[in-house]
Design an enzyme around this catalytic site. Structure first.
Site, PDB file in Angstrom:
ATOM      1  N   VAL A  46      10.723  86.570  37.959  1.00  0.00           N
ATOM      2  CA  VAL A  46       9.596  86.976  37.120  1.00  0.00           C
ATOM      3  C   VAL A  46       8.760  85.734  36.857  1.00  0.00           C
ATOM      4  O   VAL A  46       9.285  84.616  36.762  1.00  0.00           O
ATOM      5  CB  VAL A  46      10.081  87.615  35.799  1.00  0.00           C
ATOM      6  CG1 VAL A  46       8.963  87.673  34.758  1.00  0.00           C
ATOM      7  CG2 VAL A  46      10.620  89.009  36.049  1.00  0.00           C
ATOM      8  N   CYS A  47       7.467  85.923  36.770  1.00  0.00           N
ATOM      9  CA  CYS A  47       6.533  84.857  36.391  1.00  0.00           C
ATOM     10  C   CYS A  47       6.583  83.726  37.421  1.00  0.00           C
ATOM     11  O   CYS A  47       6.705  83.970  38.622  1.00  0.00           O
ATOM     12  CB  CYS A  47       6.858  84.382  34.972  1.00  0.00           C
ATOM     13  SG  CYS A  47       5.557  83.446  34.155  1.00  0.00           S
ATOM     14  N   THR A  48       6.524  82.482  36.965  1.00  0.00           N
ATOM     15  CA  THR A  48       6.550  81.354  37.888  1.00  0.00           C
ATOM     16  C   THR A  48       7.939  81.108  38.466  1.00  0.00           C
ATOM     17  O   THR A  48       8.123  80.163  39.249  1.00  0.00           O
ATOM     18  CB  THR A  48       6.065  80.073  37.192  1.00  0.00           C
ATOM     19  OG1 THR A  48       6.900  79.828  36.054  1.00  0.00           O
ATOM     20  CG2 THR A  48       4.615  80.208  36.742  1.00  0.00           C
TER      21      THR A  48
END
Length: 278
Positions: free
Chosen positions: A156-158
């Protein structure tokens, strides 16, 4: 139907998405002698669930200093709601880990003790914490070895940049935080505009809150639509945000430009680290 003796209250509560139930909670505590709840119907009745709802997935979730806690907690809630699944938070040591905004989390296992061939390997993201993790050989090696053997490689995300640093997303389409999208080609990946992207056995979510959508998508992938809908209902996940500023496209231009200007070196840092990836 499920034999209620198979499950602790903690497992049932996890499925229901109830608040305040820790991962180590055990049986329901005894009621006080004068409790008005004595003799009432049980709080939970797992025999209402179909027997096929019980699985045995092994899920390993990476934790590291400076990570964004919501990146981890949203998916963990969904994974832990899968009856029979084993969900473990893995870190370099068992010391409490402080997240980017100050809250701490207690890992379950060290890298060496984490399941060697998990059904799911997952990594959260952040900003400074993720870059530090990307330059930590032990963390990257852990992701690489588990990712090579996992049935699903996820983030998830970076956290997608961490997967990239471990050489796990070359040639894949991925979702990530909007800050990281311009640099994803440095990791051999193609960034999408999707909140959750599934490309073969790579499942990735966008920034932070997309972790809930990612987790629910994983539950549907692993357990089917009916199970996922049940988890969604008990989590009362029906987003209706009070503001419309959740993406660069919907945010007012002055808000978008200000936040982008706050991280002027993000892409440059990402490309510099990516040049040394596996």
């Amino acid at each position: 139907m499920i034999d209620r003796r198979q499950f602790t209250l903690a497992a049932t509560a996890a499925m229901l998405g109830t608040c305040g139930m820790s991962r180590t909670a055990q049986a329901q505590p005894s009621l006080p002698a004068d409790s008005p709840r004595r003799g009432l119907a049980p709080l939970f009745d797992p025999t209402a669930y179909p027997s096929e709802w019980v699985g045995d997935e092994q899920i390993v979730m990476l934790a590291y200093p400076g990570m964004t806690l919501l990146d981890l907690v949203g998916p963990q809630h969904m994974f832990a709601a899968m009856l029979g699944a084993t969900v473990r938070i893995a870190a370099k040591t068992l010391d409490p880990i402080q997240s980017d905004l100050g809250m701490t989390i207690q890992p379950d296992v060290t890298f060496s003790d984490a399941h060697p061939e998990p059904d799911v390997i997952f990594t959260p993201g952040s900003i400074a914490g993720t870059f530090a993790a990307m330059e930590d050989a032990e963390t990257v090696d852990f992701l690489a070895t588990r990712g090579e053997r996992a049935h699903y490689v996820t983030s998830v995300c970076t956290g997608a940049m961490l997967l990239g640093q471990a050489g796990l997303i070359d040639g894949y389409r991925v979702s990530t935080h909007w800050l990281a999208k311009p640099a994803m080609d440095a990791f051999g990946a193609t960034a999408t505009d999707e909140r959750v992207t599934m490309d073969r056995n790579r499942l990735t979510g966008g920034g932070v809150t997309a972790g809930i959508d990612f987790g629910l998508t994983m539950v549907e992938e692993l357990r089917g639509t009916d199970y996922a809908q049940s988890v969604q209902l008990m989590a009362e996940y029906a987003p209706a945000p009070p503001l419309a500023s959740g993406t660069p496209d919907t945010a007012p231009p002055e808000v978008r430009d200000r936040m982008a200007a706050a991280f002027p070196g993000f892409e440059e840092h990402a490309r510099a680290v990516a040049a040394r990836r596996r």
